[in-house]
Design a protein around this motif. Structure first.
Motif, PDB file in Angstrom:
ATOM      1  N   THR A  85     -40.297  -7.032  46.841  1.00 54.92           N
ATOM      2  CA  THR A  85     -41.157  -6.840  48.022  1.00 54.92           C
ATOM      3  C   THR A  85     -42.339  -5.944  47.686  1.00 54.92           C
ATOM      4  N   ALA A  86     -42.076  -4.870  46.949  1.00 54.64           N
ATOM      5  CA  ALA A  86     -43.165  -3.949  46.571  1.00 54.64           C
ATOM      6  C   ALA A  86     -44.168  -4.636  45.662  1.00 54.64           C
ATOM      7  N   LEU A  87     -43.667  -5.462  44.725  1.00 55.08           N
ATOM      8  CA  LEU A  87     -44.575  -6.189  43.825  1.00 55.08           C
ATOM      9  C   LEU A  87     -45.484  -7.131  44.594  1.00 55.08           C
ATOM     10  N   VAL A  88     -44.898  -7.873  45.533  1.00 56.43           N
ATOM     11  CA  VAL A  88     -45.702  -8.825  46.317  1.00 56.43           C
ATOM     12  C   VAL A  88     -46.713  -8.103  47.188  1.00 56.43           C
ATOM     13  N   GLU A  89     -46.251  -7.007  47.832  1.00 54.86           N
ATOM     14  CA  GLU A  89     -47.192  -6.254  48.675  1.00 54.86           C
ATOM     15  C   GLU A  89     -48.321  -5.658  47.852  1.00 54.86           C
ATOM     16  N   ASN A  90     -48.002  -5.212  46.641  1.00 47.64           N
ATOM     17  CA  ASN A  90     -49.043  -4.663  45.761  1.00 47.64           C
ATOM     18  C   ASN A  90     -50.007  -5.760  45.317  1.00 47.64           C
ATOM     19  N   ALA A  91     -49.464  -6.965  45.023  1.00 44.00           N
ATOM     20  CA  ALA A  91     -50.314  -8.088  44.620  1.00 44.00           C
ATOM     21  C   ALA A  91     -51.250  -8.501  45.747  1.00 44.00           C
ATOM     22  N   PHE A 144     -50.679  -8.510  39.933  1.00 42.98           N
ATOM     23  CA  PHE A 144     -49.534  -9.412  40.011  1.00 42.98           C
ATOM     24  C   PHE A 144     -48.474  -9.081  38.958  1.00 42.98           C
ATOM     25  N   LYS A 145     -48.600  -7.915  38.290  1.00 42.18           N
ATOM     26  CA  LYS A 145     -47.663  -7.551  37.234  1.00 42.18           C
ATOM     27  C   LYS A 145     -46.984  -6.229  37.600  1.00 42.18           C
ATOM     28  N   SER A 146     -45.730  -6.070  37.135  1.00 43.85           N
ATOM     29  CA  SER A 146     -45.025  -4.827  37.462  1.00 43.85           C
ATOM     30  C   SER A 146     -43.830  -4.673  36.535  1.00 43.85           C
TER      31      SER A 146
END
Length: 798
Positions: free
Chosen positions: A136-142, A148-150
């Motif tokens: 969820t955090a990755l998508v929200e950051n993207a 799009f990387k984490s």
């Protein structure tokens, strides 16, 4: 000390002198070797970090490509739309296995699935409890920052993750793929860099844990005691004693958040690095003692012959210490000093070759030998800093080749590669001395133009576009290659490299959509701007709220002046802004996918009016324009057939107009759709003929009935002899192919008469009638028979 002879005294003095020189030289070499060895180790660690980051980028790109393939897969998106869990899980598992990934996740924020927090996660393998929050955090950051990387730690195991949106055409979810940070990665990095590699991590204030390492046994314990100290002192490089050996160590932070930390520890033994040189020092000592005896026989020869190679080695060592790896030692000696010289020379050459190879892989494109995207972004960042200091403008180009996929499919990838090399040479030939050219993607090139305004940039871009007018000869075949160029300037359009690049790409896509070759960025291109977001909402409401109006423009038989058919045109009457013309909202509708809704509305509206006019004995076919998205929709024939049944009209009531470019975007699917429509006896017309890319060989395969000559050739044909010849040739071509020919843009009697002499079948334009609301058509047809055009033509016929 007393000597009995002068010769003995001289010999003793020179022996002392040579021994002193050798001792001093040995000490200098030893100190230089020690210093150089540590510098070399540190440099290897820095290079190792670059290789490691490059390796992570490669992993990320591999994951991104795999995720993108799944994200655009038609079956996968159908499974999402139909809530087919089994198919989605199968697709995720299959793609995960193909990539060798360790985790695959599909994430959606829509309500296809319901949980306590309105999110549902489907995965190809067992999901740990903390995966969901990380995804969820990755998508929200993207979504927020475009990253799009984490990296994340699940169950004390770190992962490298990428997220790719699934669009249909709007984002309906995200595909997340990930690799474990494990011994496989550590061994791969060890093989590439010859460094010891250890990964350590910590999650939620727990103790540091070992993730992977190329070290063994008690050696790992020394590494595990360091991460907290490194974070506290902010020191990345340090020496660590492991088992009595000194190691140069570099702590590379991969993940550093309040709750999760992940470090890569790169190490190189300083003792091993200096060991070869210590052996060489022993050799030098032996040679020095041997030389002392020989020196008594030939002082000059021995002193010159022995000290010169040592001096050379000292200079080489100092050059290596300063990072100059181009130095070399030329010697024809066969003894130990010669071997030492050659070893130093080989070492500097090897380091230089490795440095160049790494630099080239990191910053250059192997196919075109142009700088790559990484190099371009570094140069752009530096150029923007200079432009900001000097208060100068800066312009960038983004160039994208048109129809390259078709060229690859037809000629093959080898020919495609050769075309890319030729294109690169064309761009370099057009660039000025101060300009910077790079290949930043598959068929996408970029150019930085320092101290250049957007106006000057547009002129240079037009020159570059003209260079593509000449065909490229590949494998004895002449290939027409065209390009779309987007232009953006600093500080006019953006003040940082990311936005400047994005806006140049927007301009490029606008140029590609409008087929104008080159375009300067305009804020209307920004699909994320508040204006366009507002238009998206308003356009959707316009379609649902009947704000659209169908206009029609008659097509008149030039030989008879009789009405033959009508073309349907769309207008938008906004309740507050008034009339909005197609060129203001159709391009946006094509970008967002609303064009299909507009096409569907137009087809229904044309069928409704056809039904009304049929009851009044007015049987005239209505031509409706369809877009690229409509043409590749394999269900379009069924949709049109349903409209025929709904309004109880036959297949002659409607016809379809398509552009050349819409066909060439996806020829295979477009031809399949056209064949189905032709099989339903629906008349098909090629609109704006002459402005697209289709070849005659492809044109004759299309099941069309009519060609419409673009108005750009008609408007000036009475003054331009070239336009007149093009129009005549097009009419003859159409008739030879058994097609009817329609001319657009007839605005006066002279053009009308010219077209009649040329044998053109039909025409439309302001000379006969402007576009009118469909509701006014009945009144217009009653007046048409009494018009001067009709009467004059009938008189000539009689």
């Amino acid at each position: 000390m007393k000597f009995k002879s002068l010769n003995t005294r001289i010999t003793f003095i020179f022996l002392v002198l040579i021994l002193s020189i050798q001792i001093v030289g040995s000490i200098a070499i030893r100190l230089s070797i020690e210093k150089n060895a540590r510098a070399s180790v540190n440099e290897q660690l820095v290079l190792g970090e670059k290789i490691f980051l490059s390796l992570l980028d490669q992993n990320s790109e591999s994951l991104s490509q795999g995720a993108r393939i799944l994200a655009i897969d038609y079956g996968f998106r159908q499974a999402i739309a139909s809530n087919d869990d089994e198919t989605m899980l199968s697709a995720l598992n299959n793609q995960q296995k193909r990539l060798g990934a360790n985790i695959s996740v599909f994430y959606t924020s829509t309500k296809f699935y319901t949980t306590a927090d309105d999110h549902q996660i489907i995965s190809g393998e067992k999901i740990y409890s903390d995966v969901k929050s990380a995804v969820t955090a990755l998508v929200e950051n993207a979504q927020g920052s475009g990253n799009f990387k984490s990296f994340a730690i699940f169950n004390n195991e770190p992962y490298q993750l990428v997220a790719v949106p699934v669009k249909a055409p709007l984002t309906i979810g995200w595909v997340i793929m990930g690799f474990k940070i494990n011994n496989t990665l550590a061994k791969k990095l060890h093989k590439l860099s010859n460094l010891e590699v250890t990964f350590v991590s910590r999650a939620n204030e727990s103790n540091w844990s070992l993730t992977a390492s190329t070290l063994t046994g008690h050696s790992i314990k020394s590494v595990m005691t360091q991460p907290s100290n490194i974070i506290d002192t902010k020191t990345m490089n340090r020496e660590i004693d492991i088992g009595g050996m000194s190691f140069g160590s570099r702590y590379v932070s991969i993940l550093n958040s309040p709750n999760q930390m992940l470090y890569a520890v790169l190490q190189r033994s300083i003792d091993e690095a200096t060991a070869p040189y210590k052996n060489l020092q022993l050799t030098l000592l032996i040679l020095t003692i041997f030389g002392a005896f020989v020196f008594a026989i030939s002082i000059y020869y021995v002193s010159k012959y022995i000290t010169k190679p040592i001096t050379d080695l000292v200079q080489v060592a100092k050059s290596l210490e300063k990072g100059n790896y181009e130095v070399s030692i030329t010697t024809d000696r066969k003894d130990e000093l010669g071997e030492l010289s050659r070893s130093f020379s080989s070492m500097s050459e090897a380091i230089s070759t490795r440095e160049k190879s790494i630099s080239r892989l990191a910053y250059f494109d192997e196919l075109t030998h142009l700088p790559n995207r990484t190099s371009f972004m570094l140069r752009l960042n530096k150029a923007l800093e200079e432009a900001e200091v000097t208060k100068q403008q800066l312009t960038i180009f983004i160039l994208n080749l048109n129809r390259f996929k078709q060229i690859n499919n037809i000629l093959g990838h080898d020919a495609g590669d050769e075309i890319l090399r030729v294109v690169a040479q064309k761009i370099k030939a057009t660039a000025r001395e101060q300009d910077f050219v790079a290949r930043i993607a598959g068929v996408q090139f970029a150019m930085i133009l320092p101290d250049t305004t957007s106006e000057v940039g547009l002129s240079l871009a037009n020159d570059l576009s003209k260079s593509f007018e000449s065909p490229i000869l590949i494998s004895m075949q002449s290939v027409d290659v065209s390009a779309s160029i987007g232009i953006a300037s600093f500080p006019k359009h953006a003040k940082n490299e990311a936005k400047l690049l994005t806006r140049a790409e927007m301009a490029m896509y606008a140029a590609k959509a409008s087929r104008v070759g080159t375009t300067v960025f305009d804020k209307s291109y920004d699909i994320n701007s508040s204006t366009n977001l507002s238009m998206a909402s308003e356009l959707k409401n316009a379609i649902a709220g009947n704000q659209l109006i169908m206009y029609v423009q008659p097509k008149i038989g030039i030989a008879t002046s009789k009405l033959t058919s009508l073309e349907a045109l769309v207008r938008w009457k906004h309740p507050e802004k008034g009339f909005i013309f197609p060129d203001q909202f159709i391009p946006f509708a094509e970008q967002t996918g609303y064009i299909q809704l507009i096409s569907q509305w137009m087809l229904n509206e044309a069928a409704r009016y056809s039904q009304i006019w049929n009851t009044m004995n007015l049987h005239y076919p209505i031509a409706v324009n369809i877009s690229t998205r409509d043409l590749i929709d394999q269900e379009l024939p069924e949709k049109i057939n349903a409209i025929f049944k709904t309004y109880n009209i036959d297949d002659s009531s409607l016809s379809l107009e398509i552009t050349e470019s819409s066909i060439m975007d996806d020829p295979v699917r477009a031809l399949a759709t056209l064949d189905k429509l032709s099989g339903m006896n629906i008349k098909l017309s090629i609109d704006d003929f002459g402005t697209g890319y289709s070849s005659l060989a492809y044109l004759k395969r299309l099941p069309v009935n009519e060609l419409k000559i673009d108005k750009s050739f008609i408007l000036k044909m009475e003054q331009d002899e070239s336009d007149k010849k093009i129009v005549q040739s097009t009419i003859d071509l159409g008739h030879n192919l058994g097609l009817k020919v329609v001319a657009e843009g007839i605005e006066n009697q002279v053009v009308w008469d010219l077209l009649r002499k040329m044998g053109c079948d039909s025409g439309q334009g302001y000379y006969m009638s402007k576009p009118m609301p469909a509701s006014d058509f009945v009144s217009w047809i009653n007046l048409w028979d009494s018009s001067s055009i009709y009467k004059e033509t009938q008189l000539n016929i009689d």
